[in-house]
Scaffold this motif. Sequence first.
Motif, short mmCIF file in Angstrom:
data_model
loop_
_atom_site.label_atom_id
_atom_site.label_comp_id
_atom_site.label_asym_id
_atom_site.label_seq_id
_atom_site.Cartn_x
_atom_site.Cartn_y
_atom_site.Cartn_z
N ARG A 2 -4.60 -11.70 -3.93
CA ARG A 2 -5.21 -11.20 -2.44
C ARG A 2 -4.55 -9.96 -1.59
O ARG A 2 -5.30 -8.94 -1.33
N LEU A 3 -3.56 -10.40 -2.33
CA LEU A 3 -2.49 -8.47 -2.06
C LEU A 3 -2.93 -7.89 -2.56
O LEU A 3 -3.27 -6.39 -2.80
N ALA A 4 -3.72 -7.61 -3.92
CA ALA A 4 -4.03 -6.84 -5.05
C ALA A 4 -5.09 -6.24 -4.67
O ALA A 4 -5.42 -4.90 -4.80
N VAL A 5 -5.82 -6.94 -3.95
CA VAL A 5 -7.45 -6.89 -4.03
C VAL A 5 -7.42 -5.73 -2.81
O VAL A 5 -7.97 -4.80 -2.52
N ALA A 6 -6.50 -6.16 -1.44
CA ALA A 6 -6.12 -5.92 -0.26
C ALA A 6 -5.79 -4.50 -0.61
O ALA A 6 -6.76 -2.86 -0.58
N VAL A 7 -4.61 -3.94 -1.88
CA VAL A 7 -4.36 -2.56 -2.62
C VAL A 7 -6.05 -1.75 -2.48
O VAL A 7 -5.74 -0.85 -2.75
N GLY A 35 0.80 -1.82 0.06
CA GLY A 35 -0.42 0.39 0.08
C GLY A 35 1.01 0.83 0.19
O GLY A 35 0.49 2.11 -1.08
N LEU A 36 1.95 1.04 1.11
CA LEU A 36 2.80 2.19 0.76
C LEU A 36 3.69 2.69 -0.46
O LEU A 36 3.78 3.62 -0.70
N LEU A 37 3.36 1.50 -1.79
CA LEU A 37 4.62 1.94 -2.47
C LEU A 37 3.60 1.60 -4.08
O LEU A 37 3.87 1.97 -4.80
N HIS A 38 2.11 1.41 -3.75
CA HIS A 38 0.95 1.51 -5.16
C HIS A 38 1.40 1.84 -5.86
O HIS A 38 1.41 1.57 -7.21
N ASP A 39 1.73 3.33 -5.79
CA ASP A 39 1.53 4.64 -6.46
C ASP A 39 2.77 4.93 -6.98
O ASP A 39 2.88 6.07 -7.64
N VAL A 40 4.19 4.07 -6.79
CA VAL A 40 5.21 4.95 -7.03
C VAL A 40 5.71 5.33 -8.81
O VAL A 40 6.49 5.34 -8.92
N GLY A 51 6.21 -5.84 -5.79
CA GLY A 51 6.35 -5.58 -6.71
C GLY A 51 5.08 -6.01 -7.72
O GLY A 51 4.28 -4.86 -8.65
N GLN A 52 4.59 -7.61 -7.82
CA GLN A 52 3.60 -7.92 -8.18
C GLN A 52 2.12 -7.15 -7.26
O GLN A 52 1.44 -6.32 -8.71
N ALA A 53 1.79 -6.90 -6.54
CA ALA A 53 1.40 -6.10 -5.71
C ALA A 53 0.89 -5.11 -6.03
O ALA A 53 -0.13 -4.05 -6.81
N VAL A 54 2.26 -4.35 -6.78
CA VAL A 54 1.69 -2.57 -7.04
C VAL A 54 1.69 -2.68 -8.83
O VAL A 54 1.09 -2.12 -9.05
N ARG A 55 2.18 -3.23 -9.10
CA ARG A 55 1.48 -4.28 -10.93
C ARG A 55 0.58 -4.49 -10.79
O ARG A 55 -0.45 -3.35 -11.83
N LEU A 56 -0.19 -4.81 -10.49
CA LEU A 56 -2.17 -5.23 -10.33
C LEU A 56 -2.91 -4.62 -9.25
O LEU A 56 -4.04 -5.00 -9.89
N HIS A 57 -2.51 -3.54 -9.08
CA HIS A 57 -2.93 -3.14 -7.97
C HIS A 57 -4.48 -2.43 -8.25
O HIS A 57 -5.18 -2.12 -7.95
N HIS A 58 -4.73 -2.10 -10.17
CA HIS A 58 -5.33 -1.77 -10.86
C HIS A 58 -6.04 -2.49 -11.26
O HIS A 58 -7.48 -2.67 -11.80
N GLY A 59 -6.20 -3.78 -11.10
CA GLY A 59 -6.17 -5.59 -11.18
C GLY A 59 -7.53 -5.32 -10.93
O GLY A 59 -8.74 -5.98 -12.14
N HIS A 81 0.13 3.21 -14.51
CA HIS A 81 1.91 3.52 -13.45
C HIS A 81 1.83 2.13 -12.20
O HIS A 81 2.40 2.26 -11.65
N GLY A 82 0.80 1.53 -12.64
CA GLY A 82 1.06 -0.54 -12.34
C GLY A 82 2.37 -0.90 -12.37
O GLY A 82 3.20 -1.50 -11.74
N ALA A 83 2.47 -0.89 -13.98
CA ALA A 83 4.09 -1.84 -14.20
C ALA A 83 4.80 -0.62 -14.30
O ALA A 83 6.25 -1.29 -13.72
N ALA A 84 4.37 0.65 -14.10
CA ALA A 84 6.24 1.75 -13.52
C ALA A 84 6.07 0.82 -12.82
O ALA A 84 7.66 0.76 -11.96
N GLY A 85 5.17 1.17 -11.96
CA GLY A 85 5.58 0.60 -10.20
C GLY A 85 6.79 -0.74 -9.89
O GLY A 85 7.40 -0.06 -9.40
#
Length: 360
Positions: free
Chosen positions: A293-298, A217-222, A268-276, A250-254
Motif C-alpha cells: 500500500r505504501l509503495a503504491v501510494a508513492v 514520498g519526501l524521501l523516495h528518490d534519495v 525504507g521499504q517504501a523507498v526501496r519498492l516505490h518503482h515496484g 535508486h530505490g535499493a540505494a535509497g
Amino acid sequence: MLLPRLRRGDASWLRTKAASRPPVTPFFAAKAGPTDPLAPAGLSEATTAHMLERLAFGLERLFAEPTPLPPGCAGMFARPRPSPPAVAAAAKRLGGLAAGSGLLARLGDPATPLGVVASLVSADPILAGQVLTIANSPLFGLRGQLADVEKAVAVIGLANLKALVFSELLEQGGSQAGLSRAARQGLVTHMARTAVLARRIAPALPGLDPAMAYTAGLLHDVGKLALPAGAAERRSRPPQEEVACWGDHHGAAGWAVCQRFELPAAVGQAVRLHHGPGWVELEDGGAGLAEARLAVAVALAEGLALALEEDDAAGIVPLRHSYRFLIRDAVLADALADPGLTAEMGRAMALVRLACGEAA
C-alpha cells in the motif's frame, strides 16, 4: 467509476469533481508580494485548472495498459540485498549529514511530542531562525510576530518542518555529490511534490497513515544521491538499466540511506519498492499488503508529480493490474479534486525555494 472512465480516455470526471466544490481563496494570497521568497506562485483559477488537467493526464498514464515485463525484474525487488561498495559508502556519507541532532529520526516517528521536536530545533540556531521566519511569513497570515520556537513549530506543522529539514539535507547531499544547483533544486522540488500528493491520496488506500506516506514520498528518490551524479541529473531510468550501469537501482540505494537516517522500517521499504508497482507483479514483489500500500501510494504520487512537471511526463510507468485493487477509486478522485491541494502545493514549493535558496 474512475478506472472505466480513464480507460475510455475521459478525464472530465476530475474537472467535474472540482467544479462541484466551493471555491477556496488562499488566505495568504493577498499578503504575499511578488518578490517574497515565501509567496506561493500562481494560485489562480487558471493554475488550478491547469493542475487538474495535468493530474487527469497523469492518472490516464498510470492506469493505462501496462507493457510486458522485461525478464529479471522480479529479482530486483524481492528482498533487500547488500549494496555495492560505492553505494554503501555514499549512503554512509549521507547518513553522516543527519547524525548528531536526532531530529530526523524524531520527525519520522509520529509519536514524538511537539515539545521534544521544538527543543531539537532550538538547538540549531539556523534552523530555529528559519522556522520563525516561515511561521511569521505571509504563508500563515499571523497578526503578530512569534518569537517562541515551540509556538512557531505548532504554527507551521510537523509536516512542513519535516519538508524543510529534509530539503536542506538533500540540498547538502546533492552538493557533496557534485550535482549542479539546478539538478539539486529539481530533485528536491520533485520529492516535495510527491510528498504532498502521497499524503493527499493516502485515504484512497485503506489503512495507510498519511504522515507515513508523506515521509516516504519526501524521501523516495534519495537513493539517487548515493549513485553517480548522472542518476540525479536526468530522468529516472528503468530499474534494470540502473542496475546494469551502477550495480543497484535508486530505490535499493535509497533503502540503504534510510537505514542510516534511523527512520521507521516501513519508510525504507517504501523507498526501496516505490518503482515496484510499475515493474513487478504484487505476488513477485516480496512485500506484504501494508508495504505494498505504501509503495503504491508513492508510485501514484510520483507519477502525478511527473505529470505536473510536464517535461518528465514520459517517465510515468503504468501500475501493474495486480496492485490496482488496493486503490479506492472514488476516494482518489475526491482527494485530487480538492481545491485545497493547489494551496498546499504552493506552500510546499515556497518551502523548497527557501531551503534551496538558504543552502546555496
